[in-house]
Design a protein around this motif. Structure first.
Motif, PDB file in Angstrom:
ATOM      1  N   LYS A 185      53.256   3.548  39.710  1.00  0.00           N
ATOM      2  CA  LYS A 185      54.568   3.686  40.357  1.00  0.00           C
ATOM      3  C   LYS A 185      54.370   4.273  41.754  1.00  0.00           C
ATOM      4  CE  LYS A 185      56.975   4.703  35.967  1.00  0.00           C
ATOM      5  NZ  LYS A 185      55.800   4.988  35.127  1.00  0.00           N
ATOM      6  N   VAL A 186      55.315   3.978  42.655  1.00  0.00           N
ATOM      7  CA  VAL A 186      55.243   4.494  44.011  1.00  0.00           C
ATOM      8  C   VAL A 186      56.133   5.728  44.143  1.00  0.00           C
ATOM      9  CG1 VAL A 186      57.124   2.993  44.869  1.00  0.00           C
ATOM     10  CG2 VAL A 186      55.418   3.903  46.471  1.00  0.00           C
ATOM     11  N   ILE A 187      55.649   6.717  44.893  1.00  0.00           N
ATOM     12  CA  ILE A 187      56.409   7.947  45.156  1.00  0.00           C
ATOM     13  C   ILE A 187      56.910   7.872  46.592  1.00  0.00           C
ATOM     14  CG2 ILE A 187      56.337  10.461  45.211  1.00  0.00           C
ATOM     15  CD1 ILE A 187      53.885  10.279  43.339  1.00  0.00           C
ATOM     16  N   LEU A 188      58.218   7.919  46.766  1.00  0.00           N
ATOM     17  CA  LEU A 188      58.828   7.755  48.078  1.00  0.00           C
ATOM     18  C   LEU A 188      59.464   9.059  48.556  1.00  0.00           C
ATOM     19  CD1 LEU A 188      60.588   4.282  47.615  1.00  0.00           C
ATOM     20  CD2 LEU A 188      58.374   4.758  48.682  1.00  0.00           C
ATOM     21  N   GLY A 189      59.258   9.363  49.839  1.00  0.00           N
ATOM     22  CA  GLY A 189      59.852  10.543  50.447  1.00  0.00           C
ATOM     23  C   GLY A 189      61.035  10.161  51.314  1.00  0.00           C
TER      24      GLY A 189
END
Length: 498
Positions: free
Chosen positions: A463-467
């Motif tokens: 999964k991608v972690i987005l800021g």
């Protein structure tokens, strides 16, 4: 008699004494080496003349040899180098002090801070020549090729002035002279009667000269400078925050926007993506790129900003040719009536605000578009990359043949490869307000439509972690699956990091 509290003859005598002390260090070296060598000869085998390994190393070193011959650089704890550097610095600054005193004696204005400058002594002739050429612009017939040659000559003169010289010129030049110079600099239009003439200075050359001037002059002359050259302060009256009283996406509001200096330093604990908080201007596309760059190479970001002795701030910004320039600005920032900054800010540190202010000063998509903070609201993240790093950004695309059928590469594996190769990766959300209510509940208020995000990392299961550039304190990073990414995000982009 002292000048501004400094007595040049006494300072010169002190520098001479320091020079003598530095020179005596070599004699002390030889005497101590001789003493230790003699003591060593009288000791039984296996015993040392000193328990200190640095002093023991002097045994047999009766004639100090330069370090490049394999000898010792200096005595352990010796101040010879420091004393030498100190007296050399004092002598340079004494020349500056005496030059400034001579300048004041001739009737030239001298700011108190000039006596502390470490630069060549001021030359009154250079000030007079530059001032004479500046005044000669008024009423001059520039000929068929325009005025660019004359302006470049004066720009070169101004660039070569020391801070004390430039400050004296700024004080002696009339407001009319300075305003007319600014008018000529900024008028690059064709005269209509000659298609080959060149007028004004190109924007980057003009900004270089004005930035260098602003970084050198005394604080007392900064208001005078701003009046003469208003283009060095970006406007905020064309922003949504000013016109609508806040940011309608994150709900922040304000009243009484004005310019005021911040109460925080540039840095507290270096640079971090967590320092970046977009606040009220609608430039998420730029701020997301800035946060991503701060995450990937914080040292590069920190090296790209500096505070000048007169309190102004300079930020490194690249042009379209990949050449960087130092863009100088005053320390004040857009602030609400309660003293809170409304532009991009940090957690107790102000460096993000100055990166944004510099960008607001230079960015215009077509070269003639809207300027200031309003000119950087609502655009494409990859367009900020050349200004931040000098390198172009790119869309992450896949599929198609000869450009036909090509589309966004939204595969998280592709994003991960770009991210792990060292690139800053940004994504956007569709301009569909229904998504603000229908997104996964666990994302809370971090998700918003028509917004930009930056990739912070990936989970072990892909999964991608987005800021969110609104800051991590109120908007924690969100974790997004491939299925969720396909539904709620679009336009992945990337740019290389130096």
């Amino acid at each position: 008699m002292g000048f501004r509290g400094f007595d040049a003859p006494k300072l010169t005598a002190l520098a001479g004494d320091l020079d003598t002390l530095a020179g005596n260090a070599g004699k002390l070296h030889s005497r101590l080496a001789a003493l230790l060598t003699s003591a060593q000869q009288d000791l039984p085998s296996g015993q040392s003349a000193s328990r200190d390994p640095d002093l023991q190393a002097l045994v047999g070193d009766l004639v100090p040899m330069p370090s490049f011959f394999g000898g010792r650089r200096r005595l352990p704890g010796s101040l010879s180098g420091e004393l030498g550097d100190m007296q050399a610095s004092m002598k340079r600054r004494i020349k500056q002090l005496e030059g400034v005193r001579e300048l004041a004696g001739k009737g030239y204005p001298v700011a108190d801070g000039s006596v502390f400058l470490d630069e060549n002594a001021p030359d009154a002739k250079k000030i007079d020549e530059a001032l004479r050429n500046l005044r000669a612009l008024d009423g001059k017939d520039f000929g068929t090729n325009g005025n660019r040659d004359d302006l470049e000559k004066i720009s070169g003169e101004l660039d070569g002035l020391t801070a004390a010289e430039l400050d004296a010129l700024m004080t002696k030049a009339s407001p009319k002279d300075l305003a007319f110079y600014n008018e000529l600099l900024t008028d690059t239009g064709d005269s209509l009667w000659n298609p080959f003439d060149e007028n004004g200075l190109p924007e980057d050359r003009r900004r270089d000269t004005l930035s260098l001037m602003l970084s050198k002059i005394s604080p007392q002359n900064v208001p005078r400078f701003q009046t003469a050259f208003p283009g060095t302060q970006p406007t905020f009256t064309n922003t949504g925050a000013y016109e609508q009283g806040g940011n309608n996406q994150n709900g922040q509001t304000n009243s009484g926007i004005h310019w005021a200096p911040p109460g925080d330093p540039l840095f507290q604990n270096g640079v971090s993506a967590d320092d970046v908080n977009q606040n009220q201007f609608g430039d998420c596309w730029y701020v997301a790129s800035l946060a991503g760059l701060a995450q990937k190479n914080p040292r590069f970001v920190q090296e790209g900003i500096k505070e000048n002795p007169n309190g102004t701030v300079s930020v490194r910004v690249w042009d379209k040719e990949g050449t960087y320039h130092w863009v100088t600005m005053t320390a004040d920032l857009p602030t609400d009536q309660n003293g809170n900054p409304i532009s991009t800010y940090g957690n107790g540190e102000s460096w993000p605000a100055y990166y944004e202010k510099a960008f607001a000063m230079v960015y215009s998509e077509d070269g003639d578009g809207e300027r200031g903070y309003g000119g950087i609201e609502g655009d494409d993240p990859k367009k900020s990359a050349p200004y931040l790093t000098g390198q172009e950004g790119e869309d992450l695309r896949t599929g198609g043949f000869l450009g036909l059928g090509e589309h966004d590469d939204k595969n998280l594996g592709s994003l991960k490869r770009a991210f792990e190769s060292g690139q800053v990766v940004t994504v956007s959300t569709p301009a569909d307000e229904s998504l603000d209510k229908n997104h996964p509940q666990e994302w809370g208020s971090t998700y918003h439509s028509n917004h930009a995000y930056y990739v912070r990392g990936f989970t072990d299961d892909g999964k991608v972690i987005l800021g969110n550039p609104w800051g991590t304190s109120g908007y924690p990073p969100i974790t997004v699956t491939q299925e969720q990414f396909d539904q709620y995000f679009q336009s992945p982009e990337a740019f290389d990091v130096p």
